[in-house]
Design an enzyme around this catalytic site. Structure first.
Site, PDB file in Angstrom:
ATOM      1  N   ASP A 101      -2.250 -98.719   0.187  1.00  0.00           N
ATOM      2  CA  ASP A 101      -2.280 -98.932   1.629  1.00  0.00           C
ATOM      3  C   ASP A 101      -2.042-100.420   1.877  1.00  0.00           C
ATOM      4  O   ASP A 101      -2.726-101.255   1.283  1.00  0.00           O
ATOM      5  CB  ASP A 101      -3.666 -98.531   2.152  1.00  0.00           C
ATOM      6  CG  ASP A 101      -3.606 -97.821   3.475  1.00  0.00           C
ATOM      7  OD1 ASP A 101      -3.113 -98.421   4.437  1.00  0.00           O
ATOM      8  OD2 ASP A 101      -4.074 -96.669   3.548  1.00  0.00           O
ATOM      9  N   ASP A 208      -0.056 -99.737   7.155  1.00  0.00           N
ATOM     10  CA  ASP A 208      -1.016 -99.534   8.242  1.00  0.00           C
ATOM     11  C   ASP A 208      -0.481-100.103   9.563  1.00  0.00           C
ATOM     12  O   ASP A 208       0.069-101.209   9.596  1.00  0.00           O
ATOM     13  CB  ASP A 208      -2.312-100.266   7.858  1.00  0.00           C
ATOM     14  CG  ASP A 208      -3.485 -99.902   8.741  1.00  0.00           C
ATOM     15  OD1 ASP A 208      -3.804 -98.714   8.835  1.00  0.00           O
ATOM     16  OD2 ASP A 208      -4.084-100.822   9.338  1.00  0.00           O
ATOM     17  N   GLU A 265       2.699 -96.287   9.473  1.00  0.00           N
ATOM     18  CA  GLU A 265       1.890 -95.572  10.473  1.00  0.00           C
ATOM     19  C   GLU A 265       2.372 -96.018  11.847  1.00  0.00           C
ATOM     20  O   GLU A 265       2.324 -97.202  12.164  1.00  0.00           O
ATOM     21  CB  GLU A 265       0.425 -95.932  10.266  1.00  0.00           C
ATOM     22  CG  GLU A 265      -0.497 -95.088  11.111  1.00  0.00           C
ATOM     23  CD  GLU A 265      -1.874 -95.690  11.262  1.00  0.00           C
ATOM     24  OE1 GLU A 265      -2.813 -94.945  11.540  1.00  0.00           O
ATOM     25  OE2 GLU A 265      -2.011 -96.914  11.127  1.00  0.00           O
ATOM     26  N   HIS A 342      -7.416 -89.647   6.755  1.00  0.00           N
ATOM     27  CA  HIS A 342      -8.781 -90.174   6.825  1.00  0.00           C
ATOM     28  C   HIS A 342      -9.198 -90.556   8.248  1.00  0.00           C
ATOM     29  O   HIS A 342     -10.330 -90.944   8.468  1.00  0.00           O
ATOM     30  CB  HIS A 342      -8.864 -91.415   5.931  1.00  0.00           C
ATOM     31  CG  HIS A 342      -7.973 -92.506   6.421  1.00  0.00           C
ATOM     32  ND1 HIS A 342      -6.598 -92.415   6.385  1.00  0.00           N
ATOM     33  CD2 HIS A 342      -8.254 -93.684   7.023  1.00  0.00           C
ATOM     34  CE1 HIS A 342      -6.072 -93.493   6.924  1.00  0.00           C
ATOM     35  NE2 HIS A 342      -7.052 -94.292   7.328  1.00  0.00           N
ATOM     36  N   ASP A 343      -8.268 -90.485   9.221  1.00  0.00           N
ATOM     37  CA  ASP A 343      -8.590 -90.819  10.615  1.00  0.00           C
ATOM     38  C   ASP A 343      -8.742 -89.579  11.484  1.00  0.00           C
ATOM     39  O   ASP A 343      -8.869 -89.700  12.711  1.00  0.00           O
ATOM     40  CB  ASP A 343      -7.474 -91.678  11.235  1.00  0.00           C
ATOM     41  CG  ASP A 343      -7.382 -93.064  10.622  1.00  0.00           C
ATOM     42  OD1 ASP A 343      -8.397 -93.552  10.093  1.00  0.00           O
ATOM     43  OD2 ASP A 343      -6.284 -93.649  10.695  1.00  0.00           O
TER      44      ASP A 343
HETATM   45  O1  TEU Z   1      -5.256 -96.610  12.018  1.00  0.00           O
HETATM   46  C1  TEU Z   1      -4.643 -97.071  13.177  1.00  0.00           C
HETATM   47  C2  TEU Z   1      -4.707 -96.237  14.400  1.00  0.00           C
HETATM   48  O2  TEU Z   1      -4.097 -96.626  15.356  1.00  0.00           O
HETATM   49  C3  TEU Z   1      -5.486 -94.981  14.529  1.00  0.00           C
HETATM   50  O3  TEU Z   1      -5.284 -94.037  13.577  1.00  0.00           O
HETATM   51  C4  TEU Z   1      -6.937 -95.252  14.779  1.00  0.00           C
HETATM   52  O4  TEU Z   1      -7.656 -95.416  13.598  1.00  0.00           O
HETATM   53  C5  TEU Z   1      -7.587 -94.121  15.512  1.00  0.00           C
HETATM   54  O5  TEU Z   1      -6.811 -93.809  16.590  1.00  0.00           O
HETATM   55  C6  TEU Z   1      -8.960 -94.532  16.006  1.00  0.00           C
HETATM   56  O6  TEU Z   1      -9.482 -93.475  16.745  1.00  0.00           O
HETATM   57  C7  TEU Z   1      -5.210 -97.406  10.887  1.00  0.00           C
HETATM   58  C8  TEU Z   1      -6.069 -96.839   9.773  1.00  0.00           C
HETATM   59  O7  TEU Z   1      -5.534 -95.602   9.368  1.00  0.00           O
HETATM   60  C9  TEU Z   1      -7.480 -96.759  10.235  1.00  0.00           C
HETATM   61  O8  TEU Z   1      -8.325 -96.132   9.305  1.00  0.00           O
HETATM   62  C10 TEU Z   1      -7.945 -98.164  10.524  1.00  0.00           C
HETATM   63  O9  TEU Z   1      -9.209 -98.111  11.114  1.00  0.00           O
HETATM   64  C11 TEU Z   1      -6.994 -98.902  11.449  1.00  0.00           C
HETATM   65  O10 TEU Z   1      -5.633 -98.726  11.121  1.00  0.00           O
HETATM   66  C12 TEU Z   1      -7.248-100.385  11.386  1.00  0.00           C
HETATM   67  O11 TEU Z   1      -6.756-100.918  10.197  1.00  0.00           O
END
Ligand code: TEU
Ligand code: CA
Length: 575
Positions: A101, A208, A265, A342-343
C-alpha cells in the site's frame, strides 16, 4: 487481443490482507508478517495470483497504519524489514506476486518530515506540508482558512499553536497532507516510499487516495450543503486537482523502471471520462483504479452514516455495475472489480443476507459468482472467501475501534446532548456500515480467538466474531459445498472462461427487475448468461433467445426453472 498477449495483471486475482487481523504468530493479539508467511500455502491454494498487504510501515496507528511515520521501517508489532524480505521471497517462490500500500497523500504527524516542517516557519521543510494563515472575523475570532470537512468529520485544518498557522489534514489530525507542489517532496516520496521497496522486489502498489495529491489551488470554501455546520463536504475541491495527471505521469516514470503494477484508489470520480484519464493505456498513469460507485451505494451524502439501513435498490446496483463495466467496451482502459476491502462492511451483510445460515451461505456464493463474472482485475478481501459477515447487532460501541466510527459516534453524542434515540440510530448505522466489520480477526478455526491468535495469548486487538465456531477456514476447507469451495471453483472458472469473464463486454438484461440481476458477457466466441437472485424468495427470470446450457449454479442441483433464494446461475448460449 487474446488473453495470452495481455498484461499479466489483467487476468490476475488479488487477495487483500489486513496485517493486524490476518494471523497473529506470537500471541500478542496483533496479526503480523510471520503470520502472513505461515498462511501463504493457504493463500496459494485459493488460486489467486497476487497479495496486497495494507500498510505495515512504522506508524503510531491513529488510522491503522495509513499514518506512516517511516516508510523504510515496519511497525514493530508486525515484524521487521527482514521479515518483509522473507515474505517477498516466500511469495515469489510460490509464484505469487506481492504489492504494498502506498500512502503518500499524507504522512503521520510523527514522520520526521512533518516534525521538521512544524518546527518553525523558516524550516527548510516548512513547504513540505500545506500551511496557511488563519482567517479572522470582524469580532477578531480565529477560523480555519476554509470550510473543508475532513473525511473523518470536523475541520480539515488543525491550528498549530507554536507557529501560529493551520495545516491541512484531509483525514485525521494526525495525518498532515504532503505538499505535492513541492518538487523535493515528490522526489522524497519516490525514493523513500516507492523505490526503497521496489528495490526489495515488490511487484507494485495499491496507491491510497490517488487523486487527492493535487488540490484546487484557490483553497476556496466548498459550497454549503449542510446549512448550520461550520464544515462542508469538499471532495470536488480536493480531488482531481489541476496538476494531478502531471504527478501521475511523473510517478509512473519511476514505477515503469520496475515494471510495477499499480492500482489507484479513486474516490469521487464517477464518470467514465474521468476514470479513463487515469487508466487509459495511452495516458501512462495507472494500470487500474478502485471506483467507489458500488461500495458507496446507500451511504449518506453528508455523512456516510447518515442513512437508512439498506438504502439502495437492485436497479441502482445494476446501473453502477454497468457504469463500471463500460470501460471494457472499446476503450484502451482497464479497471478492477471488488465489493469488499478494509474500508467496507462485509458484502454478505450489505448486499446479501446474514439473517440465517442458509441465506448467508447462499448469498455469499451468489456474490462470489457476481464478482467472478465481471470484467477487470479481481480483488478478494480476506475472509470474503469464507463468507464472513458484520459484527453482531448486540455488540456495544466499545467493540468499534476505527477512527471513522468513533469520530462519528462522538459527534452525534455531542450534538444530540447524549440523546438515547439518536445514539441508537448511530449504533445501527455503525452496525451496518462501519469499516470495523472488515477488521475483525480472520476466522481460521472454531478454536478460541477463531484460531487467529494462539489460545493462550493476549486478547486479540479486535474481538473475534461470535460465529467463528460456524464460519471458519478449517471447517470449509474439508467441505466441498462450502462458500470457500465455491469461491475456488468460481475463480478457476473465471480463468478458464477468461475471454468472457475477465475480458468480455457486459450487457445488462431486464434493467428494472427489482430482484434478479441478469446480464450477458460477450466475447468473439459467443455469449454467456449470468442470472443472480438478490432476494430471499424464488424468482423467475427472463431468458434470452438461443439454447441455454447450464454451466454452473451456486445452489444444489435443481431441476426447477425458478432461481432459489439468492441462487446464481451461469449458462452458455448455444446457437
Ligand atoms: O481511504 C480513503 C477514502 O477516501 C475512503 O475509503 C475512506 O476511508 C472512507 O470513505 C471513510 O469512511 C484510504 C484508506 O483505504 C483508508 O483506510 C484510510 O483511512 C484513508 O485512505 C486515509 O489514508
Ligand atoms: Ca503478533
Amino acid at each position: 487481443m487474446s488473453a495470452v498477449q495481455e498484461k499479466w495483471w489483467k487476468n490476475s486475482i488479488v487477495y487483500q490482507i489486513y496485517p493486524a487481523s490476518f494471523k497473529d504468530s506470537n500471541g500478542d493479539g496483533i496479526g503480523d508478517v510471520p503470520g502472513i508467511i505461515s498462511q501463504l500455502d493457504y493463500i496459494a491454494s485459493l488460486g489467486v495470483d497476487v497479495i496486497w498487504i495494507c500498510p505495515m510501515y512504522d506508524s503510531p496507528q491513529h488510522d491503522m497504519g495509513y499514518d506512516v511515520s517511516d516508510y523504510e521501517k515496519v511497525y514493530p508489532p508486525y515484524g521487521t524489514v527482514e521479515d518483509m524480505e522473507t515474505l517477498i521471497a516466500a511469495c515469489h517462490s510460490r509464484g505469487l506476486r506481492i504489492i504494498l500500500d502506498l500512502v503518500v497523500n499524507h504522512t503521520s504527524h510523527e514522520h520526521k518530515w512533518f516534525q521538521e516542517s512544524r518546527s518553525s516557519k523558516t524550516s527548510p521543510k516548512r513547504d513540505w506540508y500545506i500551511w496557511k494563515p488563519a482567517k479572522y472575523g470582524a469580532n477578531g475570532n480565529r477560523s480555519p482558512p476554509n470550510n473543508w470537512r475532513s473525511v473523518f468529520g470536523g475541520s480539515a485544518w488543525e491550528w498549530d499553536e507554536a507557529t501560529q498557522e493551520y495545516y491541512l489534514h484531509l483525514f485525521c489530525v494526525e495525518q498532515p497532507d504532503l505538499n505535492w507542489e513541492n518538487t523535493e517532496v515528490r522526489q522524497a516520496v519516490y525514493t523513500s516510499a516507492m523505490e526503497f521497496w521496489l528495490k526489495k522486489g515488490v511487484d507494485g502498489f495499491r496507491v491510497d487516495t490517488v487523486n487527492m495529491y493535487s488540490k484546487d489551488p484557490a483553497y476556496a470554501d466548498a459550497p454549503i450543503t449542510s446549512p448550520g455546520s461550520d464544515t462542508q463536504v469538499a471532495f470536488s475541491l480536493f480531488c482531481n486537482g489541476p496538476r494531478i495527471h502531471e504527478y501521475m505521469r511523473e510517478m509512473n516514470d519511476v514505477l515503469a523502471k520496475y515494471d510495477a503494477m499499480t492500482v489507484g484508489e479513486l474516490p469521487s470520480t464517477p464518470t467514465l471520462e474521468g476514470v479513463l484519464r487515469y487508466v487509459s493505456a495511452a495516458e501512462k498513469q495507472l494500470n487500474m483504479v478502485f471506483s467507489f460507485d458500488t461500495v458507496d451505494l446507500g451511504m449518506g451524502k453528508d455523512y456516510k452514516f447518515l442513512t437508512k439501513l439498506r438504502n439502495w435498490t437492485l436497479p441502482e446496483l445494476k446501473t453502477v455495475t454497468r457504469r463500471g463495466q463500460d470501460i471494457f467496451n472499446g476503450t484502451d482502459g482497464w479497471t478492477t472489480v471488488f465489493i469488499e476491502n478494509h474500508d467496507q462492511a462485509r458484502s454478505v451483510s450489505r448486499f446479501g443476507s446474514d439473517k440465517t445460515p442458509e441465506l448467508r451461505e447462499a448469498s455469499a456464493k451468489m456474490l462470489a459468482m457476481f464478482q467472478c463474472t465481471l470484467s477487470g482485475t479481481q480483488f478478494v478481501y480476506q475472509g470474503q472467501e469464507i463468507g464472513m459477515v458484520n459484527a453482531p447487532e448486540d455488540w456495544a460501541f466499545d467493540e468499534y475501534k476505527d477512527i471513522d466510527s468513533t469520530n462519528y459516534y462522538h459527534m452525534v453524542r455531542e450534538m444530540s446532548n447524549n440523546d438515547p434515540a439518536q445514539l441508537e440510530t448511530a449504533m445501527q448505522a455503525l452496525q451496518h456500515l462501519a469499516r470495523d466489520h472488515a477488521r475483525l480477526p480472520m476466522q481460521w478455526s472454531a478454536e478460541a480467538n477463531a484460531g487467529f491468535s494462539p489460545e493462550s495469548s493476549a486478547k486479540p486487538w479486535m474481538r473475534a466474531h461470535d460465529n467463528h465456531t460456524e464460519i471458519n477456514v478449517r471447517a470449509q476447507e474439508s467441505d466441498s459445498s462450502s462458500v470457500l469451495s465455491f469461491w475456488k471453483k468460481m475463480m478457476r472458472l473465471r480463468k478458464e472462461y477468461a475471454e468472457f469473464f475477465v475480458f468480455g463486454t457486459f450487457e445488462l438484461l431486464d434493467e428494472q427487475h427489482g430482484e434478479v440481476f441478469s446480464y450477458l458477457k460477450r466475447s468473439k466466441e459467443g455469449s454467456v448468461l449470468v442470472a443472480l437472485n438478490f432476494s430471499e424468495v424464488p424468482q423467475d427470470f427472463e431468458k434470452p433467445v438461443g439454447e441455454l446450457k447450464l454451466l454452473v449454479s451456486s445452489a444444489e442441483e435443481s431441476e426447477r426453472a425458478e432461481l432459489k433464494p439468492f441462487e446464481g446461475r451461469i449458462y452458455t448460449i448455444l446457437n
